[in-house]
Motif scaffolding. Structure first.
Motif, PDB file in Angstrom:
ATOM      1  N   GLY A 173       0.815  -1.216   0.000  1.00 22.14           N
ATOM      2  CA  GLY A 173       0.000   0.000   0.000  1.00 22.14           C
ATOM      3  C   GLY A 173       0.843   1.257   0.000  1.00 22.14           C
ATOM      4  N   ASN A 174       1.901   1.267   0.805  1.00 25.72           N
ATOM      5  CA  ASN A 174       2.791   2.423   0.852  1.00 25.72           C
ATOM      6  C   ASN A 174       3.504   2.612  -0.476  1.00 25.72           C
ATOM      7  OD1 ASN A 174       2.120   2.984   3.481  1.00 25.72           O
ATOM      8  ND2 ASN A 174       3.900   1.959   4.370  1.00 25.72           N
ATOM      9  N   LEU A 175       3.953   1.504  -1.083  1.00 23.75           N
ATOM     10  CA  LEU A 175       4.618   1.594  -2.379  1.00 23.75           C
ATOM     11  C   LEU A 175       3.674   2.116  -3.449  1.00 23.75           C
ATOM     12  CD1 LEU A 175       6.756  -1.683  -2.470  1.00 23.75           C
ATOM     13  CD2 LEU A 175       7.617   0.657  -2.467  1.00 23.75           C
ATOM     14  N   GLU A 176       2.455   1.634  -3.435  1.00 30.20           N
ATOM     15  CA  GLU A 176       1.471   2.093  -4.419  1.00 30.20           C
ATOM     16  C   GLU A 176       1.238   3.590  -4.288  1.00 30.20           C
ATOM     17  OE1 GLU A 176      -2.162  -0.216  -4.885  1.00 30.20           O
ATOM     18  OE2 GLU A 176      -1.130  -1.945  -4.008  1.00 30.20           O
ATOM     19  N   LYS A 177       1.149   4.078  -3.058  1.00 28.43           N
ATOM     20  CA  LYS A 177       0.941   5.513  -2.841  1.00 28.43           C
ATOM     21  C   LYS A 177       2.126   6.316  -3.372  1.00 28.43           C
ATOM     22  CE  LYS A 177      -0.166   8.967   0.683  1.00 28.43           C
ATOM     23  NZ  LYS A 177       0.810   9.930   0.148  1.00 28.43           N
ATOM     24  N   LEU A 178       3.336   5.827  -3.129  1.00 35.17           N
ATOM     25  CA  LEU A 178       4.520   6.519  -3.627  1.00 35.17           C
ATOM     26  C   LEU A 178       4.533   6.589  -5.150  1.00 35.17           C
ATOM     27  CD1 LEU A 178       7.211   5.003  -1.231  1.00 35.17           C
ATOM     28  CD2 LEU A 178       6.465   7.386  -1.299  1.00 35.17           C
ATOM     29  N   VAL A 179       4.152   5.493  -5.800  1.00 35.75           N
ATOM     30  CA  VAL A 179       4.120   5.484  -7.264  1.00 35.75           C
ATOM     31  C   VAL A 179       3.043   6.430  -7.778  1.00 35.75           C
ATOM     32  CG1 VAL A 179       3.768   4.062  -9.318  1.00 35.75           C
ATOM     33  CG2 VAL A 179       5.020   3.132  -7.360  1.00 35.75           C
ATOM     34  N   LYS A 180       1.901   6.435  -7.132  1.00 34.67           N
ATOM     35  CA  LYS A 180       0.823   7.344  -7.525  1.00 34.67           C
ATOM     36  C   LYS A 180       1.275   8.797  -7.408  1.00 34.67           C
ATOM     37  CE  LYS A 180      -4.056   8.389  -6.599  1.00 34.67           C
ATOM     38  NZ  LYS A 180      -5.237   8.044  -5.771  1.00 34.67           N
ATOM     39  N   ASP A 181       1.965   9.112  -6.289  1.00 36.82           N
ATOM     40  CA  ASP A 181       2.479  10.476  -6.109  1.00 36.82           C
ATOM     41  C   ASP A 181       3.517  10.816  -7.183  1.00 36.82           C
ATOM     42  OD1 ASP A 181       0.870  10.803  -3.894  1.00 36.82           O
ATOM     43  OD2 ASP A 181       2.464  10.386  -2.438  1.00 36.82           O
ATOM     44  N   LEU A 182       4.340   9.841  -7.532  1.00 39.36           N
ATOM     45  CA  LEU A 182       5.343  10.056  -8.569  1.00 39.36           C
ATOM     46  C   LEU A 182       4.684  10.376  -9.908  1.00 39.36           C
ATOM     47  CD1 LEU A 182       8.291   9.950  -9.592  1.00 39.36           C
ATOM     48  CD2 LEU A 182       7.980   7.495  -9.937  1.00 39.36           C
ATOM     49  N   LEU A 183       3.638   9.642 -10.247  1.00 40.16           N
ATOM     50  CA  LEU A 183       2.934   9.902 -11.500  1.00 40.16           C
ATOM     51  C   LEU A 183       2.387  11.326 -11.535  1.00 40.16           C
ATOM     52  CD1 LEU A 183       0.972   6.530 -11.897  1.00 40.16           C
ATOM     53  CD2 LEU A 183       2.916   7.309 -13.265  1.00 40.16           C
ATOM     54  N   ILE A 184       1.860  11.771 -10.419  1.00 40.98           N
ATOM     55  CA  ILE A 184       1.332  13.134 -10.340  1.00 40.98           C
ATOM     56  C   ILE A 184       2.452  14.153 -10.503  1.00 40.98           C
ATOM     57  CG2 ILE A 184       0.222  14.818  -8.809  1.00 40.98           C
ATOM     58  CD1 ILE A 184      -1.352  12.428  -7.597  1.00 40.98           C
ATOM     59  N   GLU A 185       3.591  13.910  -9.841  1.00 45.78           N
ATOM     60  CA  GLU A 185       4.706  14.858  -9.868  1.00 45.78           C
ATOM     61  C   GLU A 185       5.324  14.998 -11.254  1.00 45.78           C
ATOM     62  OE1 GLU A 185       5.747  16.979  -7.562  1.00 45.78           O
ATOM     63  OE2 GLU A 185       4.065  16.307  -6.347  1.00 45.78           O
ATOM     64  N   VAL A 186       5.274  13.941 -12.082  1.00 47.80           N
ATOM     65  CA  VAL A 186       5.832  14.053 -13.432  1.00 47.80           C
ATOM     66  C   VAL A 186       4.795  14.568 -14.433  1.00 47.80           C
ATOM     67  CG1 VAL A 186       7.548  12.265 -13.014  1.00 47.80           C
ATOM     68  CG2 VAL A 186       5.362  11.627 -14.071  1.00 47.80           C
ATOM     69  N   GLY A 187       3.601  14.908 -13.941  1.00 50.25           N
ATOM     70  CA  GLY A 187       2.600  15.534 -14.793  1.00 50.25           C
ATOM     71  C   GLY A 187       1.571  14.592 -15.373  1.00 50.25           C
ATOM     72  N   GLU A 188       1.481  13.379 -14.825  1.00 49.81           N
ATOM     73  CA  GLU A 188       0.516  12.411 -15.331  1.00 49.81           C
ATOM     74  C   GLU A 188      -0.738  12.375 -14.466  1.00 49.81           C
ATOM     75  OE1 GLU A 188      -0.495  10.613 -17.565  1.00 49.81           O
ATOM     76  OE2 GLU A 188       1.133  10.314 -19.005  1.00 49.81           O
ATOM     77  N   ASP A 189      -1.757  11.723 -14.997  1.00 50.49           N
ATOM     78  CA  ASP A 189      -3.014  11.540 -14.288  1.00 50.49           C
ATOM     79  C   ASP A 189      -3.149  10.063 -13.908  1.00 50.49           C
ATOM     80  OD1 ASP A 189      -5.552  11.383 -13.292  1.00 50.49           O
ATOM     81  OD2 ASP A 189      -6.568  11.838 -15.185  1.00 50.49           O
ATOM     82  N   PRO A 190      -2.962   9.707 -12.628  1.00 47.41           N
ATOM     83  CA  PRO A 190      -3.030   8.306 -12.230  1.00 47.41           C
ATOM     84  C   PRO A 190      -4.406   7.681 -12.416  1.00 47.41           C
ATOM     85  CG  PRO A 190      -2.867   9.725 -10.304  1.00 47.41           C
ATOM     86  CD  PRO A 190      -2.669  10.599 -11.500  1.00 47.41           C
ATOM     87  N   LYS A 191      -5.421   8.516 -12.717  1.00 43.68           N
ATOM     88  CA  LYS A 191      -6.761   7.982 -12.972  1.00 43.68           C
ATOM     89  C   LYS A 191      -6.977   7.669 -14.453  1.00 43.68           C
ATOM     90  CE  LYS A 191      -8.799  10.458  -9.048  1.00 43.68           C
ATOM     91  NZ  LYS A 191      -9.812  11.475  -8.628  1.00 43.68           N
ATOM     92  N   ARG A 192      -5.977   8.025 -15.280  1.00 48.47           N
ATOM     93  CA  ARG A 192      -6.080   7.709 -16.705  1.00 48.47           C
ATOM     94  C   ARG A 192      -6.109   6.195 -16.897  1.00 48.47           C
ATOM     95  NH1 ARG A 192      -2.296   7.056 -20.655  1.00 48.47           N
ATOM     96  NH2 ARG A 192      -0.516   7.844 -19.455  1.00 48.47           N
ATOM     97  N   GLU A 193      -6.853   5.737 -17.915  1.00 52.17           N
ATOM     98  CA  GLU A 193      -7.102   4.308 -18.100  1.00 52.17           C
ATOM     99  C   GLU A 193      -5.822   3.468 -18.064  1.00 52.17           C
ATOM    100  OE1 GLU A 193      -9.311   1.261 -21.259  1.00 52.17           O
ATOM    101  OE2 GLU A 193      -8.837   3.317 -21.859  1.00 52.17           O
ATOM    102  N   GLY A 194      -4.816   3.916 -18.782  1.00 49.44           N
ATOM    103  CA  GLY A 194      -3.583   3.129 -18.860  1.00 49.44           C
ATOM    104  C   GLY A 194      -2.756   3.132 -17.587  1.00 49.44           C
ATOM    105  N   LEU A 195      -3.095   4.038 -16.652  1.00 47.31           N
ATOM    106  CA  LEU A 195      -2.291   4.172 -15.431  1.00 47.31           C
ATOM    107  C   LEU A 195      -3.022   3.735 -14.166  1.00 47.31           C
ATOM    108  CD1 LEU A 195      -0.618   7.659 -16.086  1.00 47.31           C
ATOM    109  CD2 LEU A 195       0.431   5.398 -16.311  1.00 47.31           C
ATOM    110  N   ILE A 196      -4.294   3.357 -14.298  1.00 49.10           N
ATOM    111  CA  ILE A 196      -5.074   3.017 -13.103  1.00 49.10           C
ATOM    112  C   ILE A 196      -4.415   1.911 -12.278  1.00 49.10           C
ATOM    113  CG2 ILE A 196      -7.245   1.998 -12.298  1.00 49.10           C
ATOM    114  CD1 ILE A 196      -8.669   3.545 -14.532  1.00 49.10           C
ATOM    115  N   ARG A 197      -3.917   0.906 -12.939  1.00 46.74           N
ATOM    116  CA  ARG A 197      -3.319  -0.234 -12.220  1.00 46.74           C
ATOM    117  C   ARG A 197      -1.788  -0.145 -12.132  1.00 46.74           C
ATOM    118  NH1 ARG A 197      -5.325  -5.811 -14.367  1.00 46.74           N
ATOM    119  NH2 ARG A 197      -4.268  -6.429 -12.434  1.00 46.74           N
TER     120      ARG A 197
END
Length: 211
Positions: free
Chosen positions: A31-55
């Motif tokens: 869970g902690n790792l997933e949160k870190l990756v989600k935060d990373l996606l946001i910081e590089v300008g991506e949308d973690p809710k986008r279809e290709g990035l949800i999982r």
């Protein structure tokens, strides 16, 4: 009776010139790792809710659990009583062992081949255990130099042979896809112990066999 290797020794504390540097957690929270990756996606300008990035956060968390599984491996379970008394005193060589690791400086992969030889001193180890030792140390955040020495020192500690030789050859993505961007460079590191360090003829035979 085979001597057990303690977790302190496994983590490198028996290496004279190294300082302890491995974490002691038995498990890292997905869970902690997933949160870190989600935060990373946001910081590089991506949308973690986008279809290709949800999982993607879960996929990356599981991938890092696998890529760093060496932290939680027990060398005594890995060897699994596969050290045997045997009156054999010639070189034992296992070469072209594939490995994949992560550079601790940039978290980018480096990968290549490892060649390992030892000269027994009345004890041999099951051949499959040698690649497993490579796997245990490569599946961590590493630098190639330290990994090479850890492999050699672990085999030396477990078998108490007349000598151990380890040579690793690797390509580093931190040099290939960023920084100097050199695509054809190969880094070679070695660890020579016992007769491989002291006897030029033995060392030369090893180098010839892996050449």
């Amino acid at each position: 009776m085979n001597k057990k290797i303690t977790n302190k020794e496994l983590n490198g504390d028996f290496l004279e010139e190294e300082e302890p540097h491995f974490h002691t957690k038995e498990d890292v929270s997905l869970g902690n790792l997933e949160k870190l990756v989600k935060d990373l996606l946001i910081e590089v300008g991506e949308d973690p809710k986008r279809e290709g990035l949800i999982r993607t956060p879960k996929r990356v968390a599981l991938a890092y659990k696998f890529l760093t599984k060496g932290y939680n491996e027990d060398v005594n379970k890995l060897l699994n009583n596969a050290i045997f008394n045997e009156c054999y005193s010639e070189m034992v060589l296992v070469k072209d062992i594939d490995f994949y690791s992560l550079c601790e400086h940039h978290l980018l992969p480096f990968y290549g081949r490892c060649h390992i030889a030892y000269i027994p001193n009345k004890k041999i180890v099951g051949l499959s255990k040698i690649p497993r030792i490579v796997e245990m140390f490569s599946r961590r955040l590493q630098v190639q130099e330290r990994m090479t020495k850890q492999i050699g020192d672990m085999i030396n500690k477990a078998l108490e042979p007349q000598g151990v030789a380890v040579v690793c050859e690797a390509k580093h993505l931190c040099m290939m896809m960023r920084g100097v961007e050199k695509q054809n460079s190969i880094a070679t590191t070695s660890c020579m112990l016992g007769v491989f360090k002291d006897d030029a003829k033995t060392r030369s035979e090893f180098m010839k066999l892996i050449g």
